[in-house]
Design an enzyme around this catalytic site. Sequence first.
Site, PDB file in Angstrom:
ATOM      1  N   ASN A  15       6.508   0.860   6.132  1.00 12.55           N
ATOM      2  CA  ASN A  15       7.100  -0.378   5.832  1.00 12.55           C
ATOM      3  C   ASN A  15       7.569  -0.267   3.963  1.00 12.55           C
ATOM      4  OD1 ASN A  15       7.493  -3.243   4.789  1.00 12.55           O
ATOM      5  ND2 ASN A  15       5.350  -3.659   5.224  1.00 12.55           N
ATOM      6  N   LYS A  17       8.768  -1.714   2.345  1.00 12.79           N
ATOM      7  CA  LYS A  17       8.931  -3.526   1.441  1.00 12.79           C
ATOM      8  C   LYS A  17       9.884  -3.531   1.200  1.00 12.79           C
ATOM      9  CE  LYS A  17       3.454  -3.198   1.795  1.00 12.79           C
ATOM     10  NZ  LYS A  17       2.387  -2.949   1.146  1.00 12.79           N
ATOM     11  N   HIS A 101       3.658  -9.895   8.591  1.00 18.81           N
ATOM     12  CA  HIS A 101       2.345  -9.350   7.291  1.00 18.81           C
ATOM     13  C   HIS A 101       1.790 -10.099   6.116  1.00 18.81           C
ATOM     14  CE1 HIS A 101       2.332  -6.464   3.929  1.00 18.81           C
ATOM     15  NE2 HIS A 101       2.268  -5.408   5.396  1.00 18.81           N
ATOM     16  N   GLU A 103       1.337 -10.031   3.167  1.00 22.16           N
ATOM     17  CA  GLU A 103       2.386 -10.441   2.504  1.00 22.16           C
ATOM     18  C   GLU A 103       3.125 -11.311   2.111  1.00 22.16           C
ATOM     19  OE1 GLU A 103       3.921  -6.252   0.699  1.00 22.16           O
ATOM     20  OE2 GLU A 103       1.506  -5.481   0.841  1.00 22.16           O
ATOM     21  N   GLU A 175      -4.070  -4.659   9.520  1.00 24.46           N
ATOM     22  CA  GLU A 175      -4.026  -3.988   8.530  1.00 24.46           C
ATOM     23  C   GLU A 175      -5.124  -4.905   7.579  1.00 24.46           C
ATOM     24  OE1 GLU A 175      -0.315  -2.240   6.808  1.00 24.46           O
ATOM     25  OE2 GLU A 175       0.131  -4.844   6.947  1.00 24.46           O
ATOM     26  N   GLY A 181      -2.166  -1.243  -0.287  1.00 23.35           N
ATOM     27  CA  GLY A 181      -1.616  -0.509  -1.976  1.00 23.35           C
ATOM     28  C   GLY A 181      -3.029  -0.699  -2.686  1.00 23.35           C
ATOM     29  N   SER A 220      -3.040   1.942   3.219  1.00 21.24           N
ATOM     30  CA  SER A 220      -4.294   3.114   2.208  1.00 21.24           C
ATOM     31  C   SER A 220      -3.644   4.377   3.357  1.00 21.24           C
ATOM     32  CB  SER A 220      -5.155   2.800   1.936  1.00 21.24           C
ATOM     33  OG  SER A 220      -5.374   1.331   0.157  1.00 21.24           O
ATOM     34  N   GLY A 241       2.438   1.888   4.437  1.00 20.53           N
ATOM     35  CA  GLY A 241       3.446   1.162   2.746  1.00 20.53           C
ATOM     36  C   GLY A 241       3.684   2.639   1.844  1.00 20.53           C
ATOM     37  N   GLY A 242       3.540   2.864   1.059  1.00 19.49           N
ATOM     38  CA  GLY A 242       3.149   3.686  -0.712  1.00 19.49           C
ATOM     39  C   GLY A 242       2.933   5.103   0.602  1.00 19.49           C
TER      40      GLY A 242
HETATM   41  P1  13P Z   1      -0.092   0.299   1.878  1.00 18.15           P
HETATM   42  O1  13P Z   1      -0.530   2.133   2.821  1.00 18.15           O
HETATM   43  O2  13P Z   1       0.773   1.038   0.806  1.00 18.15           O
HETATM   44  O3  13P Z   1      -0.996   0.990   1.312  1.00 18.15           O
HETATM   45  O4  13P Z   1       0.315  -0.555   2.670  1.00 18.15           O
HETATM   46  C1  13P Z   1       0.279  -1.306   3.445  1.00 18.15           C
HETATM   47  C2  13P Z   1       0.984  -2.043   4.137  1.00 18.15           C
HETATM   48  O5  13P Z   1       1.169  -2.837   3.685  1.00 18.15           O
HETATM   49  C3  13P Z   1       1.735  -1.126   5.622  1.00 18.15           C
HETATM   50  O6  13P Z   1       2.408  -3.062   6.256  1.00 18.15           O
END
Ligand code: 13P
Length: 264
Positions: A15, A17, A101, A103, A175, A181, A220, A241-242
């Site tokens: 993802n 983002k 999601h 967010e 999640e 994050g 994470s 994500g990251g």
């Molecule tokens: P991180 O892997 O950066 O923690 O993000 C997870 C996420 O929100 C994937 O959708």
Amino acid sequence: MKVMETSRRPLLAANWKMHKTAAEAEGFINRFRQNVADVKGMDVVICAPFTALHRLAALLGAGFLQLGAQNMHWDKDGPFTGEISAPMLKEAGVRYVLIGHSERRMHFAETVEMTARKLNAASHFGLQPVLCIGENEKQRQDGRTEAVLREQLLGALDGLAERDKGEAGLVIAYEPVWAIGTGTPARGEDAAIAASFIRSLLRQTLGEAAAKVRILYGGSVGPENITDFTGRPDIDGALVGGSSLKDEVFAELVKAVLSSGGRG
Ligand code: 13P
């Protein structure tokens, strides 16, 4: 590779983002492919920003990487300035779409009812929905994790038409918001408990089809911990994500899942 305990195919989804222009996305894919030439036995999906989708679809072609979007509207068209519909995503070459999601729930006031409509529309138009659910820190501290998962999951599944309930396309991403994050992932055993709770809820609603639904862990995830999640019986992959933003790190994740046979 170990013999798989289930017929569910492992899935690793990036993802991105709000990161990467189309040119940056193209650079990522070109470098990633030099590192990982081919992948068999698992699905690898890149959920890119809308503006990169066309370029990526042309680039990915029939290769093993598949394309995902991060959001969509539930109507097929209409006066919804700034929104994108499922048929538009399909035309752009998208196969998967993230729905709900945290967010989007947090910053864009997305409700359970909206996720229900989106889930229904995604299934109707032939996209594979990846429904994201998870509790926040306060809810966890208050011992409400299961109540939140139940509300978010069953609320969204409410929108699914009867005919779509038996379909194999549905993916659920667990999640926990507090793990996203932050560099502090859930413990593998806690994620496993949440995943098996999610599977039990799916069984109540979907019956036998629940066994086909893939459940991912997200929050994470990195090369150092991924197989602690994918090694659990009810966890079929990860939403990242990251650690998906750098091609060499994402390549490490793919290789880690592959070399553990999808499950640790
Ligand atoms: P991180 O892997 O950066 O923690 O993000 C997870 C996420 O929100 C994937 O959708």
